[in-house]
Design a protein around this motif. Structure first.
Motif, short mmCIF file in Angstrom:
data_model
loop_
_atom_site.label_atom_id
_atom_site.label_comp_id
_atom_site.label_asym_id
_atom_site.label_seq_id
_atom_site.Cartn_x
_atom_site.Cartn_y
_atom_site.Cartn_z
N ASN A 132 0.42 -0.83 -0.15
CA ASN A 132 -0.02 -0.28 -0.02
C ASN A 132 0.65 1.24 -0.06
N ALA A 133 1.90 1.25 0.53
CA ALA A 133 2.86 2.46 0.46
C ALA A 133 3.35 2.75 -1.35
N LYS A 134 3.58 1.52 -1.93
CA LYS A 134 3.70 1.78 -3.43
C LYS A 134 3.04 2.14 -3.97
N ASN A 135 1.03 1.41 -3.93
CA ASN A 135 -0.07 1.90 -4.73
C ASN A 135 0.70 0.67 -5.12
N THR A 136 0.85 -0.92 -5.44
CA THR A 136 0.77 -1.34 -5.75
C THR A 136 0.84 -3.43 -5.63
N VAL A 137 0.46 -3.71 -6.46
CA VAL A 137 0.03 -5.10 -6.40
C VAL A 137 0.12 -6.42 -7.14
N TYR A 138 0.53 -7.79 -6.66
CA TYR A 138 1.57 -7.95 -6.84
C TYR A 138 0.92 -9.47 -7.78
N LEU A 139 1.48 -10.26 -8.16
CA LEU A 139 0.75 -11.74 -8.71
C LEU A 139 2.32 -12.33 -9.28
N GLN A 140 2.98 -13.56 -8.17
CA GLN A 140 3.80 -13.71 -7.92
C GLN A 140 3.27 -15.40 -8.32
N MET A 141 3.52 -15.52 -10.11
CA MET A 141 3.23 -17.21 -11.25
C MET A 141 4.49 -17.73 -11.09
N ASN A 142 4.63 -19.34 -10.35
CA ASN A 142 5.29 -20.53 -9.81
C ASN A 142 4.78 -21.79 -10.69
N ASN A 143 5.95 -22.22 -11.07
CA ASN A 143 4.88 -23.22 -11.94
C ASN A 143 4.43 -23.63 -12.90
N LEU A 144 4.37 -22.60 -14.33
CA LEU A 144 3.78 -22.33 -14.21
C LEU A 144 3.74 -22.86 -15.73
N LYS A 145 1.69 -22.91 -16.36
CA LYS A 145 1.47 -24.46 -17.37
C LYS A 145 0.82 -24.10 -18.14
N PRO A 146 1.37 -24.12 -19.81
CA PRO A 146 0.51 -23.06 -20.71
C PRO A 146 -1.13 -23.29 -20.73
N GLU A 147 -1.65 -23.70 -19.57
CA GLU A 147 -3.21 -23.76 -20.13
C GLU A 147 -3.46 -22.34 -19.05
N ASP A 148 -2.36 -21.45 -18.12
CA ASP A 148 -2.33 -20.43 -17.43
C ASP A 148 -1.55 -19.29 -18.84
N THR A 149 -1.93 -19.65 -20.43
CA THR A 149 -1.39 -18.65 -20.66
C THR A 149 -2.48 -17.44 -21.09
N ALA A 150 -2.43 -16.26 -21.36
CA ALA A 150 -3.33 -15.51 -21.21
C ALA A 150 -2.79 -13.72 -20.69
N VAL A 151 -4.19 -13.11 -20.87
CA VAL A 151 -3.72 -11.45 -20.92
C VAL A 151 -4.28 -11.58 -19.59
N TYR A 152 -3.44 -11.59 -18.78
CA TYR A 152 -3.49 -10.54 -17.26
C TYR A 152 -3.89 -9.29 -16.94
N TYR A 153 -5.18 -8.44 -15.89
CA TYR A 153 -5.29 -7.61 -16.16
C TYR A 153 -5.76 -7.84 -14.44
N CYS A 154 -4.99 -6.22 -14.02
CA CYS A 154 -5.54 -6.05 -12.78
C CYS A 154 -6.97 -5.21 -12.70
N ASN A 155 -6.88 -5.21 -11.37
CA ASN A 155 -8.71 -4.82 -11.35
C ASN A 155 -8.69 -3.90 -9.58
N GLY A 156 -9.64 -3.06 -9.20
CA GLY A 156 -9.31 -2.13 -8.00
C GLY A 156 -9.81 -1.03 -8.48
N GLY A 157 -11.18 -1.10 -7.51
CA GLY A 157 -11.92 0.14 -7.56
C GLY A 157 -12.65 0.55 -9.02
N GLY A 158 -13.50 -0.50 -9.25
CA GLY A 158 -14.12 -0.45 -10.30
C GLY A 158 -12.98 0.01 -11.86
N PHE A 159 -12.39 -0.62 -11.62
CA PHE A 159 -11.21 -0.08 -12.57
C PHE A 159 -10.50 -1.21 -13.04
N TRP A 160 -10.12 -1.09 -14.62
CA TRP A 160 -8.99 -2.09 -15.38
C TRP A 160 -8.13 -1.12 -15.98
#
Length: 111
Positions: free
Chosen positions: A73-101
């Motif tokens: 919250n001090a950096k106004n940043t959210v993270y997603l650590q993704m390990n052991n990735l699989k082909p089915e994880d292939t996608a466009v990843y979107y951040c969402n919060g406060g009704g915004f994308w």
């Protein structure tokens, strides 16, 4: 208001990536934040969400134990650590919060 994702890319199966979403223009610490993804030809789906304080999080079943959502919250940043990735994880990843994308960041898992 802006949500700017970064950190996507091409990774081999079993690899890791860390996505970041930098927020501005709203009171970041007052909103739960989420990561969604949309694979080609599929609907957008919720991957992970985190409470305002970061104490509570939840995950899509298929990513439990592999993905970790966190926030600074001090950096106004959210993270997603993704390990052991699989082909089915292939996608466009979107951040969402406060009704915004964000604009999305592409993750491709392929050998």
């Amino acid at each position: 208001v802006q949500l700017v994702e970064s950190g996507g890319g091409l990774v081999q199966p079993g690899g890791s990536l860390r996505l970041s979403c930098a927020a501005s223009g709203f009171t970041f610490s007052s909103y739960a934040m989420s990561w969604y993804r949309q694979a080609p030809g599929k609907e957008r789906e919720l991957v992970a969400a985190i409470s305002t304080t970061g104490r509570t999080s939840n995950y899509k079943n298929s990513v439990k134990g592999r993905f970790t959502i966190s926030r600074d919250n001090a950096k106004n940043t959210v993270y997603l650590q993704m390990n052991n990735l699989k082909p089915e994880d292939t996608a466009v990843y979107y951040c969402n919060g406060g009704g915004f994308w964000g604009q999305g960041t592409l993750v491709t898992v392929s050998s």
